[in-house]
Design an enzyme around this catalytic site. Structure first.
Site, short mmCIF file in Angstrom:
data_model
loop_
_atom_site.label_atom_id
_atom_site.label_comp_id
_atom_site.label_asym_id
_atom_site.label_seq_id
_atom_site.Cartn_x
_atom_site.Cartn_y
_atom_site.Cartn_z
N LEU A 101 38.90 46.84 82.52
CA LEU A 101 38.20 45.69 81.96
C LEU A 101 37.01 45.27 82.80
CD1 LEU A 101 41.16 43.38 80.91
CD2 LEU A 101 39.63 44.62 79.39
N GLU A 150 35.25 45.05 87.14
CA GLU A 150 35.24 45.51 88.51
C GLU A 150 34.53 44.48 89.35
OE1 GLU A 150 33.98 49.65 90.74
OE2 GLU A 150 33.49 49.33 88.65
N GLY A 151 35.04 44.24 90.52
CA GLY A 151 34.37 43.30 91.42
C GLY A 151 34.11 43.94 92.74
N GLN A 152 33.71 43.15 93.67
CA GLN A 152 33.35 43.66 94.99
C GLN A 152 34.52 44.41 95.64
OE1 GLN A 152 30.40 43.39 96.53
NE2 GLN A 152 31.13 44.42 98.37
N PHE A 153 35.70 43.82 95.51
CA PHE A 153 36.83 44.37 96.26
C PHE A 153 37.96 44.86 95.36
CE2 PHE A 153 34.94 41.31 99.25
CZ PHE A 153 34.54 42.22 100.21
N GLY A 154 37.73 44.85 94.06
CA GLY A 154 38.84 45.26 93.22
C GLY A 154 38.43 45.56 91.80
N VAL A 210 39.76 45.14 87.46
CA VAL A 210 40.64 44.49 86.51
C VAL A 210 40.99 45.51 85.43
CG1 VAL A 210 40.94 42.53 84.97
CG2 VAL A 210 39.42 42.32 86.95
N LYS A 228 44.71 42.38 87.83
CA LYS A 228 43.61 42.37 88.78
C LYS A 228 44.14 42.94 90.07
CE LYS A 228 40.03 38.99 89.34
NZ LYS A 228 39.75 37.58 89.17
N ASP A 243 30.89 31.03 86.32
CA ASP A 243 30.48 32.12 85.43
C ASP A 243 31.05 31.90 84.04
OD1 ASP A 243 29.25 34.41 84.59
OD2 ASP A 243 30.70 35.78 85.49
#
Ligand SMILES: *[C@@H]1O[C@H](CO)[C@@H](O)[C@H](O)[C@H]1NC(C)=O
Ligand SMILES: *[C@@H]1O[C@H](CO)[C@@H](O)[C@H](O)[C@H]1NC(C)=O
Ligand SMILES: *[C@@H]1O[C@H](CO)[C@@H](O)[C@H](O)[C@H]1NC(C)=O
Length: 847
Positions: free
Chosen positions: A556, A558-562, A564, A595, A699
């Site tokens: 679903l 993606e972030g800096q450290f992980g 979803v 997550k 956001d």
């Protein structure tokens, strides 16, 4: 402490006694605010290279003033290699300036710009500008660290000038605003420059002594022209000229000296130029008398006077008392007998091999320096208590001393009163600053609902995203200079910590990320104490979910450290919180969002993730995605949240059409206006809940809302790296991302994220909903233009572009949107009010 203060008091009184009226400037006492904050400096005497807007013009650059938008701000970003911007103050006459104060733009909490560094330029005539340098030769002065504290800096050496410019300096391009004050006193000597042969070097058996004029601000070749320096810096040299008041300088620092071998004529000629024609009473020359090293005061001085353009034919000659045996450094007073002059040329005759001067002062028009404030000021700033200078030599003229002391006795009383007042003012200022700090802390946690509220961690954003004020410099409006930056970053070696040059292009973002990430990589980590604490904490009721029961379906986000993931979870019913309603029959797998923290994430990221779990577990609202379970007994750490079968609101709405003819023809599924209102109301309700906890989402957008059965909505967050919505985020150097089209002007320009900026984003979200997400906000504008438009919102000169009223949007709803986009954060409605208004609209059908 008290004791120390008493000694100070005593020394101060002593100083007052000895020098209540002095004929030369004392830098320790000459520290009065010159009228930026007090208002004695007129608006028209404050100018600047440019201004960002009328409300940040030069005249708002007064220390401690909050008028206009709270400070002077130049029109464009200040860039590292381009010192074009300055704030200029015309003092109308020559002043001796010993101290400067700077402050950023706070504007009651809205402002966050300040100058971390600055330079000072000054001029005595308005045409020749001189860059100030410290005694160590440094030009850059450390400025502010935040937008509200006043930072005072001693000018060592002090400057003598009529015009002063503050020039903000940065090591990366950024927005800067300044408020300033100058401290000092009027320069009664009226001396504009002295021209003299350059000082020489004395070679002692043990070490050389440099008798040059190291702070001379004019030209030095063989002789010194058009400047002032050591002879007018207010610092008298010691008896032993090889020592100095100033730390860490070479022997002979305080003195300018000449050797008789270099002057066959037997004298050194110094020419003094003044600001105007003056009636001169005396000249005092501070001379060293270290006989043992062949240093002696002058034997004779012959002075010529120039008034208008002509030199007077008859010079004045003066010889100090001969047979002087006192080896201490002291002032020799030369009576100038009321000559009128705008320039004086004096020939000082050697009495021995060396002649060393540390100060030369002029008394004219009966003007005297006073130790009591001459200006109607509030007094000295809190931390500028005059420095005692017991070594400071005073006038050796007996009559002057006598009169001085008599007057001083009168002034003692005044001085004591002034002192007591200072103390009180000081204490008040201290109290004020304490309460201020306190208020500031308060406001950041409560009234303003600042983004440092813990909700930040719920939906961890990229590091740049969390500190957009650092980023602003990288936005196009502020970053046309990246090329220039690249070229200077090599030269500016001290900025290498923040500037990483790759392929000739600086990547600031990377550098900051490195800082934030700290030690990445092989940072394997046993389940830390935090986790245990977390698990035992009574507010965490999350249960460990067996990882093997999760089946990956889709990524679903993606972030800096992980990442979803969308997963199916088996047997979720047993693990789930009982309050969560799943209308799926038991035994069936449940769709969940998982997550997960990448296993290589560093300690900070892990802690944030665990904190996020803690916070998420407390959020219980029908319109906020719920945390169902966690996997924290082994890596990768996971949190399992609800997912809703209809996906995100953006995709959902773009698959649908408004009710009507068109939809009937195309056979598309529809969403009625009432359902649109229902959707918006639920978002407002969820946000109302978040804001009641002082959580800031940062956001909010349709892409971050999930749709369930019957148009139920829950607010979530999937990070910013979903490919599907990459266009909604503004990327800087490929790394930093910002949802600029949803962001309030103050979030973009100042990095302020508050509930009020969430309200702004809600306005945009509402606009999306009424547009059926068929169009990106400001789709006709490029990212750069969106940021430009943000500047217009800030300037508020009616040039800002608002999102247009959607076709099917009634006026009343558009009015709500417009109210969300008000410039003043305080004028924007609360989520409570928005929820109320939408709820009413829902009940009454078409508004
Ligand atoms: C004065 O002499 C010192 C010691 O040699 C030197 O470092 C300094 O640059 C000189 N200053 C000027 C202005 O010439
Ligand atoms: C200079 O000042 C002295 C003392 O105040 C005064 O007597 C004298 O007339 C003045 N000279 C001129 C030319 O004004
Ligand atoms: C300089 O002074 C010394 C000591 O007084 C003296 O012996 C010498 O002759 C003088 N030199 C010149 C050139 O005057």
């Amino acid at each position: 402490m008290k004791h120390l203060w008493n000694i100070h008091l005593f020394l101060l009184i002593l100083l007052c006694l000895l020098g209540a009226v002095t004929s030369q400037v004392n830098p320790g006492v000459c520290r009065y605010p010159l009228g930026m904050s007090g208002g004695q400096i007129q608006d028209e005497d404050i100018s600047a290279s440019s201004q960002w807007s009328e409300s940040t013009a030069a005249r708002y650059g007064r220390l401690d003033f909050e008028e206009g938008d709270g400070a002077w701000c130049p029109e464009i970003t200040v860039e590292p290699d381009n010192l074009k911007e300055f704030l200029q103050i015309d003092l109308r006459s020559l002043h001796f300036i010993t101290l400067v104060g700077t402050q950023g733009r706070h504007a009651g909490g809205i402002g966050n710009e300040f100058a971390q560094m600055y330079k000072i330029k000054y001029s005595r005539d308005g045409s020749r500008w001189i860059s100030w340098r410290s005694r160590q030769g440094k030009q850059v002065i450390e400025g502010n660290r935040n937008a509200y504290d006043i930072v005072l800096k001693d000018l060592e050496p002090p400057i003598i000038a009529r015009y002063v410019r503050f020039m903000p300096v940065t090591d990366h391009s950024m927005n800067v605003c300044m408020r300033v004050e100058l401290y000092g006193c009027e320069w009664l000597d009226g001396l504009v420059s002295y021209n003299a042969p350059a000082g020489e070097q004395m070679t002692l058996p043990s070490y050389p002594v440099y008798l040059n004029d190291s702070v001379y601000d004019g030209a030095i070749i063989y002789s010194m022209t058009e400047g002032l320096g050591q002879l007018t810096d207010g610092v008298c040299g010691l008896d032993d000229f090889t020592h100095s008041h100033v730390y860490n300088v070479w022997p002979g620092y305080d003195y300018v000296g000449w050797n008789n071998e270099s002057f066959p004529s037997g004298y050194v000629e110094i020419m003094f130029e003044f600001d105007r024609t003056r009636n001169f009473t005396t000249m005092k020359v501070h001379c060293n008398n270290m006989f043992s090293l062949h240093v002696k005061a002058f034997r004779q001085v012959v002075c010529y006077f120039r008034s208008e353009t002509n030199w007077e034919a008859l010079p004045l000659s003066f010889s100090p008392v001969v047979g002087e045996t006192n080896p201490s450094a002291r002032f020799v007073t030369v009576n100038l007998a009321n000559h009128m002059a705008s320039a004086i040329k004096c020939q000082f005759y050697f009495a021995d091999a060396w002649m060393l001067f540390s100060e030369i002062t002029f008394q004219s028009d009966t003007a005297m320096y006073n130790t009591t404030p001459t200006q109607p000021k509030t007094g000295l700033p809190a931390n500028t208590q005059p420095e005692d200078d017991p070594t400071h030599k005073i006038d050796d003229s007996n009559t002057r001393l006598l009169i001085g002391c008599l007057v001083a006795i009168i002034f003692i009383l005044v001085a004591i009163i002034v002192l007591i007042l200072w103390r009180q003012v000081w204490q008040k200022v201290l109290e004020k600053s304490e309460t201020f700090a306190y208020n500031h802390n308060q406001s950041s946690t409560t009234s303003e609902q600042e983004s440092n509220a813990t909700y930040d961690h719920i939906f961890p954003l990229g590091p740049d995203y969390q500190e957009p004020s650092h980023l602003i410099c990288k936005l196009p409006e502020f970053a046309q200079n990246s090329e220039e930056l690249a070229s200077t970053s090599t030269a500016a070696s001290k900025s290498t910590t923040t500037t990483v040059v790759q392929d000739g292009v600086p990547h600031y973002a990377e550098a900051e990320i490195v800082n934030l990430q700290g030690v990445t990589g092989s940072n394997t980590y046993a389940i830390p104490a935090v986790t245990m604490d977390l698990l035992s904490g009574k507010d965490v009721t999350m249960e460990e979910f067996p990882r093997k029961l999760l089946t990956f379906k889709e990524k679903l986000g993606e972030g800096q450290f992980g990442e979803v993931h969308l997963c199916e979870a088996e047997g979720m019913h047993e693990f789930m919180n009982k309050e969560v309603l799943f209308d799926i029959s038991e035994g069936q797998p449940v769709l969940v969002a998982v997550k997960m923290l990448r296993s290589d994430a560093n300690k900070n990221a892990r802690n944030d993730f665990l904190k996020e779990i803690k916070i998420m577990s407390r959020l219980k609202d029908p319109n906020i995605i719920r945390l169902l379970a966690v996997c924290i007994h082994s890596d990768p750490l996971c949190m399992i949240t609800e997912y809703m079968e209809n996906g995100d609101l953006n995709q959902f709405l773009s698959r649908h059409e408004p009710e009507g003819q068109l939809a009937l023809l195309s056979n598309a599924s529809t969403v009625s206006f009432n359902n649109q209102c229902y959707i918006a109301t639920q978002i407002a309700s969820g946000m109302k809940y978040l804001s009641s906890l002082n959580f800031v989402h940062r956001d909010l957008a349709t892409r971050n809302c999930l749709v369930g059965k019957n148009f139920t909505i829950k607010i979530a967050d999937f990070g910013m790296s979903r490919n599907l919505y990459s266009g909604d985020y503004y990327r800087i150097q490929g790394r930093a991302v910002l949802p600029i089209r949803w962001m309030s002007w103050e979030s973009i320009l100042l990095g302020k994220f508050t509930t009020a900026s969430d309200v702004w984003a809600f306005g945009v979200t509402l606009w999306e909903i009424l547009n059926f997400c068929k169009e990106q906000p400001y789709s006709q504008l490029t990212d750069e233009q969106v940021i430009e438009n943000t500047g217009e919102f800030f300037r508020d000169q009616k040039r800002q572009i608002y999102l247009p009223q959607p076709v099917l949007c009634p006026d009343s709803l558009y009015k709500i949107m417009l109210s969300c986009w008000r410039r003043n954060t305080k004028e924007r409605p609360s989520f409570q009010e928005i929820h109320q208004a939408l709820h009413t609209a829902l009940i009454w059908g078409h508004v």
